[in-house]
Scaffold this motif. Structure first.
Motif, short mmCIF file in Angstrom:
data_model
loop_
_atom_site.label_atom_id
_atom_site.label_comp_id
_atom_site.label_asym_id
_atom_site.label_seq_id
_atom_site.Cartn_x
_atom_site.Cartn_y
_atom_site.Cartn_z
N PRO A 117 74.56 16.74 43.69
CA PRO A 117 73.58 17.76 43.31
C PRO A 117 73.84 18.31 41.91
O PRO A 117 75.00 18.45 41.50
N TRP A 355 71.30 17.67 51.88
CA TRP A 355 71.02 16.26 52.17
C TRP A 355 69.67 16.15 52.87
O TRP A 355 69.61 15.96 54.09
N TYR A 391 62.42 12.76 48.05
CA TYR A 391 63.87 12.93 48.01
C TYR A 391 64.37 12.98 46.56
O TYR A 391 65.31 13.72 46.24
N TYR A 395 66.35 16.03 44.61
CA TYR A 395 67.56 15.85 43.78
C TYR A 395 67.36 16.49 42.41
O TYR A 395 68.23 17.20 41.91
N PHE A 401 71.62 16.24 47.01
CA PHE A 401 72.20 14.94 46.71
C PHE A 401 71.09 13.91 46.52
O PHE A 401 70.07 13.94 47.21
N HIS A 402 71.30 13.00 45.59
CA HIS A 402 70.38 11.89 45.41
C HIS A 402 70.33 11.06 46.70
O HIS A 402 71.36 10.89 47.36
#
Length: 487
Positions: A117, A355, A391, A395, A401-402
């Motif tokens: 992140p 997440w 998603y 990010y 998080f990616h």
């Protein structure tokens, strides 16, 4: 019987274990090498930075008109105390650049968060401290790396190993790129810092997919952890390709840290020549030749919140990653039928803010509609998740998080099942999550140990207790007759 307290949620869980249970606590059972006294730290940094290994000094690399990037790792690593490596190194480097006559406006600081992140304003402040933060933040000269910002990424093509390589464009375009890293024990490739820093922290998921995947992490050279694995070699190849592409070397300043994140040694210069020197000292702290016997049972606890944030010890996939990290670190001292017993709330908390994709990953895995027989089978969905626009948006703009980061977690997570006879989770509030991952559940440590004796390890197992496993900087445990210098 001996009484122990193991991490559990936000507190601890008690265990009564046999009197012959051995105990290891990093920095206590075996002392760390001595750290540099606080009153000598500043001079140690000056000496290191003015005598770099394998490259020219900053006053030769930079002039008053140079554009300089200073790259520092995210909140996950390195400590935030007033004398932390990041704060000390950056302060001394700024003083050195000031001696050259370089103005502040020519400096850009970049947090090398990679697929982690983006650090919040509060986290950046905590990492850098008041002086550095106030000096650069409000002039917009502190940023996070954004691996999805294609306006500020350079595609460096494919290196000689055939791996795709990218690099942050601000770094690529700068005249001098300075990396602040930690020579700190890491189950992924032996150590953080050096080329691991730029290969992961300033890159793109397609490049990270060259090494944080089952094809690399399930090779025989990955467990136990070492600096000779395929993953480590890929870090070095990618970092050196980044240097070749931008036609300059990274100027590194890395610190070997003890179990309390204090500096043991500071090394500056070209990563290719500096890393092996730093590793010699780091091996003495990190690879600990201590065990006089192999262990049949290893007992430890898992808090809800640790390395990667709140929920790491409850999200079932992240929980498996943490268990596997212990396998990677401790495999040298594990018997062929070793059993883990670990406390975890295991309450189904996924932390959807951190997440946002984990529930979907878990659903794809456990519902088995896609013929997933083992966790590594999930890797074929990497492109599907990594290109998910929502998603990616999370990010980029909400400190998540990616989505591809979850795949490195799953690749690692599969090792726990592969290299243990059984893993027991004790204290699970929703044990179904643990069972779905192939783990056994019991209410207490004592019940788990009795079951393991009957089924796996016999009536008189060698037991090792690891209190504070995830709240103290870990060691990589070895047999007493092994040589840590060759790791």
């Amino acid at each position: 019987m001996k009484r122990f307290e193991f991490e559990y949620g936000a507190g601890t869980m008690s265990a009564e274990l046999p009197d012959d249970t051995d105990v290891f606590i990093p920095g206590e059972t075996v002392s760390d090498p001595p750290c540099i006294p606080e009153d000598k730290l500043e001079q140690a940094y000056i000496d290191s930075i003015r005598h770099p290994i394998g490259m020219e000094t900053l006053d030769h690399l930079a002039n008053p008109d140079s554009k300089v990037t200073i790259i520092f790792p995210d909140i996950v690593k390195g400590g935030t105390q007033p004398t932390s490596h990041r704060k000390m190194a950056i302060r001394v480097i700024l003083e050195e650049l000031g001696r050259i006559g370089l103005p502040d406006e020519n400096i850009l600081m970049i947090c090398s968060n990679g697929l982690h992140p983006k650090n919040t304003q509060e986290e950046i402040h905590k990492i850098l401290g008041d002086d550095i933060f106030n000096r650069f933040w409000y002039k917009h000269q502190i940023i996070n790396h954004d691996s999805e910002d294609y306006n500020h990424l350079v595609d460096c093509g494919y290196n000689e190993a055939g791996d795709r390589v990218f690099l942050n464009k601000y770094v690529y375009d700068s005249d001098v790129a300075i990396m602040i890293g930690h020579t700190q024990g890491n189950p992924y490739g032996g150590y953080s810092g050096g080329y691991k820093h730029c290969a992961t922290g300033l890159n793109h998921w397609r490049s990270i997919a060259a090494h944080h995947v089952p094809a690399v992490m399930h090779k025989k050279d990955f467990v136990p952890v070492s600096t000779h694995s395929t993953m480590r070699h890929k870090f070095d190849q990618i970092g050196q390709w980044q240097e070749k592409s931008m036609d300059k070397k990274f100027f590194c300043c890395d610190a070997v840290l003890d179990s309390q994140s204090r500096q043991i040694e500071i090394n500056s210069g070209w990563a290719k020549e500096m890393q092996p020197i730093a590793w010699k000292t780091a091996n003495k702290r990190t690879f600990v030749p201590w065990a006089k016997k192999k262990y049949d049972v290893i007992v430890f606890g898992m808090p809800q919140k640790f390395h990667y944030g709140d929920g790491m010890g409850t999200d079932p996939i992240m929980m498996m990653q943490a268990l596997s990290a212990q396998v990677i670190r401790d495999e040298r001292i594990m018997s062929d039928h070793c059993v883990f017993i670990c406390s975890s709330l295991c309450n189904g908390f996924f932390n959807d803010n951190r997440w946002p994709y984990m529930r979907e990953l878990y659903k794809d895995w456990t519902e088995d509609k896609l013929n997933m027989n083992k966790l590594s089978d999930m890797n074929r969905l990497g492109e599907y998740y990594a290109t998910n626009k929502e998603y990616i948006r999370r990010y980029r703009y909400t400190n998540a998080f990616h989505p591809f980061h979850g795949f490195s977690m799953m690749a690692c997570a599969g090792l726990a099942e592969k290299d243990t006879s059984a893993i027991y989770i004790v204290g699970a509030e929703k044990p179904g999550y643990a069972r779905a991952m192939g783990l056994k559940t019991r209410a207490t440590f004592e019940e788990a140990l009795e079951d393991a004796k009957k089924k796996f390890v016999g009536p008189h197992p060698n037991i090792l207790a690891l209190p504070r496993t995830f709240t103290t900087m870990s060691a990589h445990l070895m047999m007493a007759d092994e040589d840590p210098s060759v790791q």
